[in-house]
Design an enzyme around this catalytic site. Structure first.
Site, PDB file in Angstrom:
ATOM      1  N   LEU A  59      80.815  39.379  47.952  1.00  0.00           N
ATOM      2  CA  LEU A  59      81.142  39.284  46.523  1.00  0.00           C
ATOM      3  C   LEU A  59      81.073  37.836  46.028  1.00  0.00           C
ATOM      4  CD1 LEU A  59      81.960  40.947  44.051  1.00  0.00           C
ATOM      5  CD2 LEU A  59      84.331  40.449  44.587  1.00  0.00           C
ATOM      6  N   SER A  60      80.388  37.695  44.908  1.00  0.00           N
ATOM      7  CA  SER A  60      80.174  36.393  44.290  1.00  0.00           C
ATOM      8  C   SER A  60      81.472  35.604  44.169  1.00  0.00           C
ATOM      9  CB  SER A  60      79.569  36.636  42.913  1.00  0.00           C
ATOM     10  OG  SER A  60      80.133  35.790  41.950  1.00  0.00           O
ATOM     11  N   LYS A  61      81.314  34.281  44.221  1.00  0.00           N
ATOM     12  CA  LYS A  61      82.511  33.444  44.125  1.00  0.00           C
ATOM     13  C   LYS A  61      82.679  32.890  42.716  1.00  0.00           C
ATOM     14  CE  LYS A  61      83.937  31.900  48.607  1.00  0.00           C
ATOM     15  NZ  LYS A  61      83.244  32.857  49.453  1.00  0.00           N
ATOM     16  N   ARG A  62      81.753  33.199  41.822  1.00  0.00           N
ATOM     17  CA  ARG A  62      81.864  32.653  40.467  1.00  0.00           C
ATOM     18  C   ARG A  62      83.130  33.178  39.808  1.00  0.00           C
ATOM     19  NH1 ARG A  62      76.825  34.360  38.241  1.00  0.00           N
ATOM     20  NH2 ARG A  62      78.044  34.660  36.343  1.00  0.00           N
ATOM     21  N   GLN A  63      83.942  32.254  39.305  1.00  0.00           N
ATOM     22  CA  GLN A  63      85.243  32.635  38.769  1.00  0.00           C
ATOM     23  C   GLN A  63      85.155  33.780  37.770  1.00  0.00           C
ATOM     24  OE1 GLN A  63      88.043  29.731  37.506  1.00  0.00           O
ATOM     25  NE2 GLN A  63      89.100  31.159  36.182  1.00  0.00           N
TER      26      GLN A  63
END
Ligand code: GLU
Length: 533
Positions: A276-280
């Site tokens: 899963l992406s780490k972009r806030q």
């Protein structure tokens, strides 16, 4: 005597509540509730480099907002429901309170405790001082990586430094860490509540640093001591912590404590199965709230990230208390859980339809206040009853609260502006369009005023709407049926709907007319007739 179930959520204050963190907290809550146990919130703030100001408060507020109540640990005044609860002000975070008899619940307030335990491990021969310089460790790691070996400490300080030398270095205040001495040639086995039997070979486990040179414990030491001190019975957390378990089990053994039951939850994946992406914006719960997802929908969606009720159950919409009834580890999956935003949208849409209109109204206000069409609307178009009527027609298609009112902006305006050409149905002549609009105007003028009065809070059928619709349908049949007996309702309803909305697409003219009321509907039709002349 059966021991009381006690679980804890142990976030690190690195910014915001992550979707994965929320899933852990939710399963903690469900499991504790189901078993009549306690749910504790403690804060793992020993990694000072990753600490973010305001993060502790933010975590507490997010859990409060979502309704995941805790029995013990850190709170804010607003989250304490019962006046009789004894709370003490935390030393490190103004406004943060600690409740419970097993505190401190904030790791940075327990440094002395961790140090004492680390020294006890050294005294018992289960840990050792390490004086290696960071440069030496770095060099060693690069060599191991180049040889494609796992980076493992070479035990230099365990094997090459005498007790006398250690004492001398400590007296000189040399910088040191304390490392766990992992026994060789052992298989560590345990039963995970989700994954079943799990085994690790100790030869592949690093001599973990337990106490850092800054005097702070590492996660591993502090986590085990806390879970023991707080009498935690079940440790529920993400799969990324699975490989830490052998270190933890050894620590429990060396301290002479019984380990808790572990339950490791599946990884969260993007739609393409990558981690899963780490972009806030993609993983911060608060951002989903800001985007207009309801708390019920977020909880409902997150519950299904790695769990389902099993037994052929097809129900997908669950309240928090229904989830408590159904939850168990037997139905938590081992394989990764895909985060599917379309599913979240669908669940959100179901919840928007499900909550009472008064609730929907309250929750929509903050979103409406950001929209120009609402801010600039005349006061009578901002009244509670008027807005509830709009919500009543929008809720069937609304995916997120952030879009509230957008499809009905024409209902917020005194005057609508559009190109008169839009009023034309198919190949109709202007004269026909005018005739149709005049007919609609006449129909409305004669219509019973009661048809336009309705209570948006009522669960009863909207009878007026039914009557408005029936009237117009009958008029269409009477006036626009061709010789072959086919009715072209568009001839009546298209110009009417455009006259009321100014839009190519919108809700039905009956719904719009009912909300606008008789007088305003008629005046919009008159405006439309002028556009044709
Ligand atoms: N502080 C860890 C985290 O941020 C806690 C892991 C655990 O629950 O043991 O996820």
């Amino acid at each position: 005597m059966k021991t009381k179930t006690r679980v804890r959520f142990a976030p690190s204050p690195t910014g915001y509540l992550h979707i994965g963190g929320l899933r852990t907290a939710l399963y903690d809550y469900l499991f504790a509730q189901k078993n009549g146990g306690d749910f504790v919130l403690k804060i793992e703030d020993t990694d000072r480099k990753r600490f973010v100001e305001g993060a502790v408060e933010n975590l507490i507020s997010s859990l409060d907002f979502l309704g995941l109540e805790r029995n013990e640990g850190v709170f804010q005044q607003a989250s304490i429901k019962n006046d009789n609860i004894q709370a003490i002000e935390s030393k490190s975070y103004p406004g943060v309170l600690e409740v419970g008899e097993f505190g401190p619940y904030i790791q940075s307030e327990k440094l002395e405790v961790y140090k004492k335990y680390a020294e006890q491990l050294v005294a018992d021969g289960h840990a050792y001082y390490c004086f290696c310089e960071p440069e030496r460790l770095e060099e060693m790691r690069s060599e191991q990586t180049a040889l494609k070996r796992p980076p493992i400490y070479d035990q230099y300080c365990l094997n090459n430094i005498t007790p006398a030398e250690i004492n001398a270095k400590l007296k000189e205040n040399c910088s040191y860490t304390i490392r766990l001495k992992i026994p060789k040639d052992e298989t560590i086995e345990f039963e995970d509540a989700v994954r079943g039997k799990v085994k690790f070979e100790t030869n592949l486990v690093d001599d973990q640093v337990l106490l850092k040179s800054d005097g702070f414990p590492t996660y591993h030491l502090a986590n085990v001591i806390d879970d023991h001190d707080m009498q935690i019975t079940h440790v529920i957390r993400g799969e990324e912590w699975l490989s830490s378990v052998p270190k933890h089990i050894l620590l429990y053994r060396f301290f002479g404590w019984a380990p808790p039951t572990f339950a490791h939850l599946p990884l969260l994946l993007n739609a393409d199965k990558s981690k899963l992406s780490k972009r806030q914006g993609d993983v911060a719960v608060e951002d989903y709230i800001k985007k207009g997802y309801l708390k019920e929908a977020i909880i409902n969606f997150v519950a299904f990230l790695g769990w389902n009720p099993g037994n052929g159950e097809t129900q997908e919409i669950f309240t928090l208390s229904e989830l408590v009834d159904r939850f168990d580890f037997a139905h938590v999956h081992k394989g990764g859980a895909v985060f599917d935003i379309k599913k979240l949208d669908w669940i959100n849409a179901q919840w928007i339809k499900k909550i009472p209109i008064s609730d929907l109204y309250q929750r929509s206000l903050e979103f409406l206040q950001t929209k120009d069409f609402y801010v600039n609307a005349p006061e009578e178009k901002k009244s509670e009853i008027y807005l509830k009527k709009i919500l009543g027609i929008e809720r069937g298609r609304l995916l997120r609260l952030s879009a509230v009112g957008e499809d009905s902006h024409f209902l917020f305006k005194k005057e609508i502006h559009y190109d008169g050409e839009l009023l034309r149905w198919k190949e109709c002549e202007d004269a026909e369009t005018r005739k149709s609009l005049e007919l609609s105007k006449n129909v409305l003028e004669k219509m019973d005023d009661n048809f336009f009065e309705f209570d948006p809070d009522s669960q009863m059928e909207n009878d007026g709407l039914k009557r408005i619709m029936e009237t117009f349908m009958r008029v269409a049949e009477d006036n626009f049926t061709d010789d072959a007996g086919k009715v072209d309702r568009g001839k009546l309803l298209w110009p009417l709907r455009v006259a009321l909305t100014g839009e190519q697409r919108s809700s039905s003219p009956f719904e719009v007319a009912q909300i606008l009321g008789k007088v305003e509907s008629i005046s919009r039709i008159e405006m439309a007739i002028k556009k044709i002349n």
